[in-house]
Design a protein around this motif. Structure first.
Motif: not given
Length: 503
Positions: A84-89, A122-131, A292-298
């Motif tokens: 959802l956050i990637v969608w909003k980004t 790990n799942s919440f970690d990736v979420l926090c990086w992306t957020a 967690g680095l990569y979702p924002v680059y997608i």
């Protein structure tokens, strides 16, 4: 309801469904999950193994009935929120519908399916990086100071979930300093936000201080037993595999951050990923720490490609980029998930797996760690029930997986403990113990029976884990009855020795 919303809901439902169907019923929960779930019974501001946020979710799961459904629900939820956050980004970056679908497909059909499969930090970690990255984009576009404070809260929760998020700041800071966006650091609100973040994480820092900073011992032990086997070349190779279906999208984002005019303000993101990867390499971190680095680059890459592929012959490439994550999901389906029985996976011999011990095995370590636990709990229950006053019987295990699994599956109210991980702090010495059920990892030349039986009137072996595919294969249940010594005093001494060793 518009078209975009319907498509987003479709991706969300798909993500949830996949997280449940990619695990075959032959498998139990994974070793780490039992420890995290048991933390709900021992709420604190810190633990030897992880910071406290996981225990908060575990407490919610406990209130909901502690069923496997809810154990699997929360990591799936964190994966959906990442989507959802990637969608909003992408929307924030003015991406069109194609960009949204491309980004969503890249997130759903990726290794996040594997990460979101297990109830771990790990799942919440990736979420926090992306957020956090989303909030940074929001602040740069809007200049509204509220985003600085929201970012501080997100970072604090990320820190209280897994200290790994510190690498985000370590990589981001030099990138900001070297860019035109360094002016952000001149805003006094940045430092007020940092102070807010510090206040939020202070209880955990105080817990670390009061407990002689167990994180230092944990990291030292991790470096000696696991990170020593990490190969930096393998780390880099695995970075390409996490989002292999979106590799071209991520590479496109790098180009866009450097040369695409609408992304001029975000150029520092390119330097940020370089610095962060270098820091991970320096510390010989596990490859998945960087996921967690990569979702924002997608998100960046999807917006750029949606613009580039608008006209001419390039528009025919649009379905290709969406199809790639789906195509790469096919081999991933067969290699990355416990969706077939262990017997079938081993028989197929599709690949070998390197475990944390540095050795290669036929079955993934995560999958082997999801076998044999119900059997162990059932056999321990059957022995525990033999004692008329079972509360005087101590169930002592070799490791946190054994103790946690017994506590999760027990039908007899067992509270197993161990000198391993957080269980060393969870002994109830108010109970006077007379009997001992000792759960011990298999050793070829075990001396447990010989060394311990003289302190009890009788002793016998009650059983062992018989699942040969389990990492705990042949883990043995020893039973010692009617102690000749004061077990509690012996426990106090060993607990003290263990804690002194940790110091």
């Amino acid at each position: 309801m518009n078209k975009r919303t319907l498509i987003l809901i479709g991706f969300i439902i798909l993500k949830f469904v996949l997280q449940y169907v990619l695990i075959s019923p032959e498998y139990d929960l994974q070793r780490d999950e039992y420890l995290h779930l048991d933390q709900a019974n021992h709420l604190a501001w810190g633990y030897l193994s992880v910071p406290p946020v996981t225990s908060w979710f575990s407490y919610i799961i406990l209130l909901l009935g502690n069923s496997v459904f809810w154990v699997k629900f929360f990591p799936a939820l964190f994966g959906v929120l990442t989507l959802l956050i990637v969608w909003k980004t992408i929307e924030l970056l003015k991406g069109n519908l194609y960009a949204l679908v491309l980004g969503a497909a890249g997130i759903v059909f990726s290794s996040l399916l594997r990460i979101n499969m297990l109830y771990q930090p790990n799942s919440f970690d990736v979420l926090c990086w992306t957020a956090f990255y989303y909030i940074l984009v929001q602040y740069i576009i809007s200049k509204k100071t509220k985003w600085l404070y929201i970012g501080a809260v997100v970072f604090a929760f990320g820190f209280l979930n897994k200290y790994n998020i510190l690498f985000l700041l370590i990589g981001l800071l030099p990138a900001l300093i070297l860019s035109k966006q360094r002016k952000i650091l001149a805003d006094k609100n940045v430092y007020f936000a940092l102070f807010l973040g510090l206040i939020l994480i202070l209880p955990n820092l105080l817990w670390q201080y009061n407990n002689q900073f167990p994180i230092v011992h944990h990291m030292k032990e991790l470096a000696e037993t696991q990170l020593v086997n990490v190969n930096r070349a393998d780390f880099l190779k695995e970075q390409f595999l996490f989002f292999i279906g979106s590799l071209f999208v991520i590479l496109a984002s790098f180009y866009a951050l450097l040369f695409y005019k609408p992304f001029e303000k975000f150029k520092f993101f390119f330097a940020s990923i370089i610095f962060t990867i270098l820091v991970f390499l320096y510390f010989k971190a596990k490859a998945y720490y960087a996921i967690g680095l990569y979702p924002v680059y997608i998100a960046f890459g999807s917006v750029f490609l949606s613009d580039v592929l608008k006209t001419g012959w390039k528009r025919y490439l649009k379905p290709v980029f969406i199809a790639l994550p789906l195509l790469f999901f096919v081999p991933m389906y067969y290699l990355a998930f416990p969706n077939r029985s262990p017997e079938k996976l081993v028989a197929e011999k599709l690949e070998t797996h390197r475990w944390e011990d540095g050795k290669e095995h036929d079955l993934s370590q995560d999958f082997a760690d999801m076998l044999g636990w119900k059997e162990l709990a059932r056999k321990t229950d059957s022995v525990y029930a033999l004692f008329p006053k079972s509360e005087n019987t101590l169930v002592l295990c070799d490791n946190y997986g054994q103790a946690g699994a017994i506590n999760f599956y027990t039908k007899k109210g067992i509270k197993a403990v161990s000198f391993n991980a957080d269980y060393v702090n969870w002994f109830n010495l108010n109970i006077y113990y007379k009997n001992l059920i000792r759960v011990k990892t298999f050793e070829e030349n075990s001396t447990e029976f010989k060394e311990t039986s003289p302190f009890f009137q009788s002793a016998f072996i009650a059983g062992e884990i018989t699942n040969k595919y389990a990492r705990e294969y042949k883990t043995t249940i020893f039973v010692f009855t009617n102690a000749k010594i004061n077990i509690n005093k012996r426990l106090e001494q060993e607990i003290k020795e263990e804690k002194n060793y940790a110091d």
